[in-house]
Design a protein around this motif. Structure first.
Motif: not given
Length: 423
Positions: A89, A188, A396
């Motif tokens: 991410s 992502e 994340h």
């Protein structure tokens, strides 16, 4: 206690997370970052060394495809596939990841970074209690970990090694059909399947290995759309503004307040959808808002999009004396609920996974994804593709962690699903 650290799957995972593969939604490139290719090249080399067949590296777009051949007597089985993504991410730094091991976890808060006072707290993350006595791999509080989805990659690669060694050594330990493998970029940022070649992949159906805790199994996800809202105002000196000025910021605020207030992410869970105002910028002259719209129910999803359109129409009529069409809304569908492609014709994929879990004493946890997955896009491209657990939590961010034993168990799960699937 440290034996788990020496397992092949864990060694792979530790190797992969050291490689910075953050994607970048603003680059406009495919892949969005060149550094994702660093992992792509490593995986390509590893698959060659293991003896996989039909290995292909789309170096331009950073997709990797490979095939594990069928064992004798299973050559005509339909082909099962497994997919994971290489990128991490862009929300939190992914460079210089420094994994920390917590052996025989005692159920208490974990200090990730004493200097910065960053603590993985049981009160904030109560699921930690599920791992008492297990081995946790955490961040050092300065980066994300990358279990999303390098845990999935490590599990798929370790499964591949087990099968390919069995074939190479002719031990006859396993019986399975062809197994397709693919690793993708940019999941992502919602672009993971943009250049995915379903035909080259060669599977009849597949699983993404990109979920959370051990046992998670998902075949429902949000229908998703993005909305860009532009408000055009009319600037007049504030001393002379009466009945003349149209403040774009105020109109944008009115637009947002017209959307059902109980349908925001912070007020919803389970199957409940939402409107999420992600970005706002503005002056009196012009304001911009970026929304994402989510709902599991396709009818409610379409109704949510219609709410934005109708709200713009109402406010345009209200302020027409000041400005013609002050508000414009641009909607873009992103992905749809894969349930439409799984239920009922491909529910056997869910039953196969559940049966494999039960054989390994893993409790299946079937729940809707409050998000999306590459599997959703692939399902609508003709490749039914539910989502399997990869083992991690708190993706994340700096509080991300994974249970080491879960990585090993999921490797076994992929093996069990593969040998159990018979046409």
């Amino acid at each position: 206690m440290s034996d788990i650290k020496n397992s092949k799957a864990i060694k792979r995972f530790l190797k992969y997370v050291k490689i910075d593969t953050q994607s970048d939604e603003n680059s406009g490139l495919h892949p969005s970052t060149e550094k994702q290719k660093d992992l792509g090249k490593i995986l390509f080399d590893e698959l060659e060394e293991l003896g996989a067949e039909d290995i292909y590296y789309d170096e331009e777009h950073n997709y990797i495809y490979a095939m594990i051949p069928a064992t004798e007597g299973r050559e005509h089985d339909k082909v099962l596939g497994f997919i994971s993504h290489m990128d991490t991410s862009p929300e939190t730094g992914g460079k210089d990841v420094n994994p920390q091991f917590v052996y025989d976890y005692d159920g208490k808060d974990i200090i990730l970074n004493e200097k910065e006072n960053i603590i993985l707290s049981v009160s904030k993350f109560p699921e930690l209690k599920d791992y008492i006595g297990k081995t946790l791999i955490t961040t050092d509080g300065t980066t994300l970990l990358g279990a999303d989805d390098k845990a999935g990659i490590a599990e798929i690669m370790s499964m591949a090694e087990e099968f390919l060694n069995d074939i190479k050594e002719n031990t006859g330990k396993y019986s399975h059909g062809k197994i397709a493998i693919a690793f993708t970029p940019d999941e992502e940022i919602g672009e993971g399947t943009m250049f995915f070649d379903v035909e080259r992949f060669g599977a009849d159906y597949a699983y993404t290995v990109d979920g959370g805790a051990l046992g998670e199994l998902e075949y429902e996800n949000f229908n998703a759309a993005a909305a860009s809202v532009k408000v055009s105002g009319l600037t007049v000196h504030p001393g002379e503004a009466k009945d003349k000025m149209l403040n774009a910021i105020r109109v944008a605020e009115e637009f947002d307040l017209s959307i059902p207030q109980n349908e925001r992410p912070e007020y919803t869970d389970g199957y409940e959808g939402f409107f999420y105002l992600m970005k706002f910028s503005g002056t009196t002259e012009e304001a911009h808002m970026e929304y994402i719209i989510r709902d599991h129910d396709r009818i409610k999803f379409e109704q949510k999009k219609d709410i934005l359109i109708k709200t713009a129409e109402r406010l345009n009529e209200k302020y027409r004396l000041f400005k013609e069409d002050a508000i414009s809304v641009e909607l873009r569908d992103q992905y749809f609920n894969m349930k439409e492609k799984i239920d009922p014709d491909n529910l056997f994929l869910i039953e196969d996974a559940k049966n494999a879990m039960k054989k390994l004493s893993i409790i299946p946890k079937i729940s809707p994804i409050r998000g999306g997955t590459d599997g959703a896009s692939l399902s609508f491209k003709g490749l039914p593709c539910p989502n399997l657990c990869a083992g991690g939590h708190n993706f994340h961010g700096k509080y991300e962690y994974v249970c080491a034993e879960s990585i090993c168990s999921i490797t076994e799960l992929l093996i069990e699903i593969s040998i159990g699937r018979r046409n």
